[in-house]
Scaffold this motif. Sequence first.
Motif, PDB file in Angstrom:
ATOM      1  N   LEU A 520       0.823  -1.200   0.000  1.00 19.46           N
ATOM      2  CA  LEU A 520       0.000   0.000   0.000  1.00 19.46           C
ATOM      3  C   LEU A 520       0.861   1.256   0.000  1.00 19.46           C
ATOM      4  O   LEU A 520       0.546   2.248  -0.669  1.00 19.46           O
ATOM      5  N   PHE A 521       1.950   1.201   0.726  1.00 13.02           N
ATOM      6  CA  PHE A 521       2.872   2.334   0.765  1.00 13.02           C
ATOM      7  C   PHE A 521       3.424   2.612  -0.638  1.00 13.02           C
ATOM      8  O   PHE A 521       3.511   3.762  -1.083  1.00 13.02           O
ATOM      9  N   GLY A 522       3.793   1.537  -1.341  1.00  9.92           N
ATOM     10  CA  GLY A 522       4.295   1.703  -2.701  1.00  9.92           C
ATOM     11  C   GLY A 522       3.244   2.282  -3.634  1.00  9.92           C
ATOM     12  O   GLY A 522       3.542   3.148  -4.470  1.00  9.92           O
ATOM     13  N   GLN A 523       2.002   1.812  -3.502  1.00 10.52           N
ATOM     14  CA  GLN A 523       0.926   2.341  -4.347  1.00 10.52           C
ATOM     15  C   GLN A 523       0.734   3.842  -4.108  1.00 10.52           C
ATOM     16  O   GLN A 523       0.635   4.622  -5.065  1.00 10.52           O
ATOM     17  N   LYS A 524       0.688   4.253  -2.854  1.00  9.68           N
ATOM     18  CA  LYS A 524       0.479   5.662  -2.558  1.00  9.68           C
ATOM     19  C   LYS A 524       1.647   6.513  -3.049  1.00  9.68           C
ATOM     20  O   LYS A 524       1.460   7.665  -3.466  1.00  9.68           O
ATOM     21  N   THR A 525       2.855   5.941  -3.001  1.00  8.30           N
ATOM     22  CA  THR A 525       4.010   6.686  -3.506  1.00  8.30           C
ATOM     23  C   THR A 525       3.913   6.881  -5.015  1.00  8.30           C
ATOM     24  O   THR A 525       4.223   7.958  -5.543  1.00  8.30           O
ATOM     25  N   LEU A 526       3.490   5.825  -5.749  1.00  9.70           N
ATOM     26  CA  LEU A 526       3.273   5.967  -7.194  1.00  9.70           C
ATOM     27  C   LEU A 526       2.250   7.051  -7.495  1.00  9.70           C
ATOM     28  O   LEU A 526       2.420   7.856  -8.418  1.00  9.70           O
ATOM     29  N   GLN A 527       1.193   7.092  -6.722  1.00  6.66           N
ATOM     30  CA  GLN A 527       0.178   8.113  -6.935  1.00  6.66           C
ATOM     31  C   GLN A 527       0.737   9.506  -6.675  1.00  6.66           C
ATOM     32  O   GLN A 527       0.414  10.471  -7.377  1.00  6.66           O
ATOM     33  N   ALA A 528       1.602   9.623  -5.653  1.00  5.60           N
ATOM     34  CA  ALA A 528       2.214  10.920  -5.357  1.00  5.60           C
ATOM     35  C   ALA A 528       3.137  11.377  -6.480  1.00  5.60           C
ATOM     36  O   ALA A 528       3.359  12.577  -6.677  1.00  5.60           O
TER      37      ALA A 528
END
Length: 600
Positions: A520-528
């Motif tokens: 989830l952390f990786g997904q949110k970073t991609l979105q950022a």
Amino acid sequence: MAVEGTIYTEALLLLGGAVVAAPLFKRIGLGTILGYLAAGVAIGPAARLITGGREILHVAELGIVFLLFIIGLELKPSRLWALRRQIFGLGLAQVLLTGAVLGLAAFTLLGLPAPAATVIGFGLALSSTAFALQILEQEGSTNTHFGQTAFSILLFQDLAIVPLLALIPFLSPRPAGEPTSLLPELGAIVVLLVAGRYLINPLFRIIANTGAREAMIAAALLVVLGAATLMQLAGLSMAMGAFIAGVMLAESSYRHELEADIEPFRGILLGLFFMAVGLSLDLTVIVANWALVMVAVPVLMLVKAACLHACCKSFGCSRNDAVRIAFLLPQGGEFAFVLFTAAAAAAIFPAETASVLIAVVTLSMALTPLFTMASKALLAGSAPEQLDEDFEGAGADVLMIGFSRFGQIAAQMLLSGGSDVTIIDHSAERVRSAGKFGFRIYFGDGTRKDVLEAAGIRRAKVVAVATNKREITDKVVELIQSEFPDAKLFVRSYDRTHTLELRARNVDYELRETFESGLLFGQKTLQALGMDEPTAEAIRVEVRRRDEERLALQAVDGIQAGRDRFLTKPVTPEPLIKPSRESRRIDKAPGVETPEPAES
């Protein structure tokens, strides 16, 4: 109207002092008790905004009554019987030893007559139930070994006030009256026990069936105050009556509702009690006898601490527990006010002596929180703190073993979904902290079969192992699979290798502690970084799928190669997506085949 104005003004001053002082002292690390005391001294003896602190103290003593009732609700008769050695053995030894030492000091060093020295010695041997139990409650130490031992000593001291008051007429130089009989005290206890057994529960059942919430609160207050008044009329302490009533209702189905109803009154009145102690402090007596008071207070506390430590050690307490108890109970108690006032009225010593003694007791109370904090410097860095293993009421659809951060999050999900959870943990600190928030958590070692049995593993539909040490998790899993083979095991794994080991053991479900949060952390970073949410989520799902496929292959390989070799040959972690320009992005949706890096 003037009287009403005075009453309301005093109430406003007390409430304002509590609101300001308690949070302030809590914030600076001195605790709320010292805050209440300081507010009382500032409002009363210092600024003289309120006089008549003794009258307020009589009302505020109801806080102790409610406190003992709530403690009684937590102590079933069987538990109280189990403490009989500490109550009637250690408690008696402490009162006799401390009273004899302090009485001898008053007789030899101060030259007081034997009757006066006897009353002073045994009066100062009693400690403050309100201060000690409030400190234990704030620290969450009520159910620790030392907390239960300290409570046993305090309980005997509450009983000891009866023979001490009965002794006053015989020590008085005035002609003694009729011999004191214990029949009223015994009769009151019998009446209270019978009422608790046959009348109180039916009363609450009738009121509960009406659905009148305010009537239940009124009934709870009636039971507490009625039991307290009955004991007072018989010559016992009000707190003792409330405690007996609480014990009689400890197994009642209305126990939790009663506790919730009484708790607000207990908190307010106990805070008022500490403020009233500050209000009743007579600064003129302290100033007039400052040298005597300044010497008497530390001597009293040090002598009591030494006697308490010696008694605790002789009854088998550990070094740390003996130190904690010695520094928790070195003060004088609220019953000393009653005893010394009665002694002065019986001409055993002058009223001025009683005032000095009350000042000494009050100051010793005020120093107790500081004394308790100082005790931590003397504690040895020994084995982890232990709590009593009491699994009363345990058993639920989910048995969770271990309550670290992983378990806390999982438990929140289960409780939010309406599932009942029983939790056991071997950390006394976590048990205390979680218990404050209402979790059904018990102190126990999940690697012991008897603990699992007591915690209700046979009725649990799922056993969730959420311990935070890999070796402990393995011991728990091995024990459960050996002794309770039908249990459905959901296990927190430490890393990838541990996951494969658990799959080799055929647990029902396992999850690496950081895997989902990392995805989830990786997904949110991609979105950022500018990627749209559907694409980032698709990548997260795809990485999870690839990881599961690789785990399946590694698990099969490990099982086929032989479990022993598999468990002794760690898996070398490999990235699912090679960090190269050609394959560092996954643009396809889940389910679309994508070339994968070769397996090692």
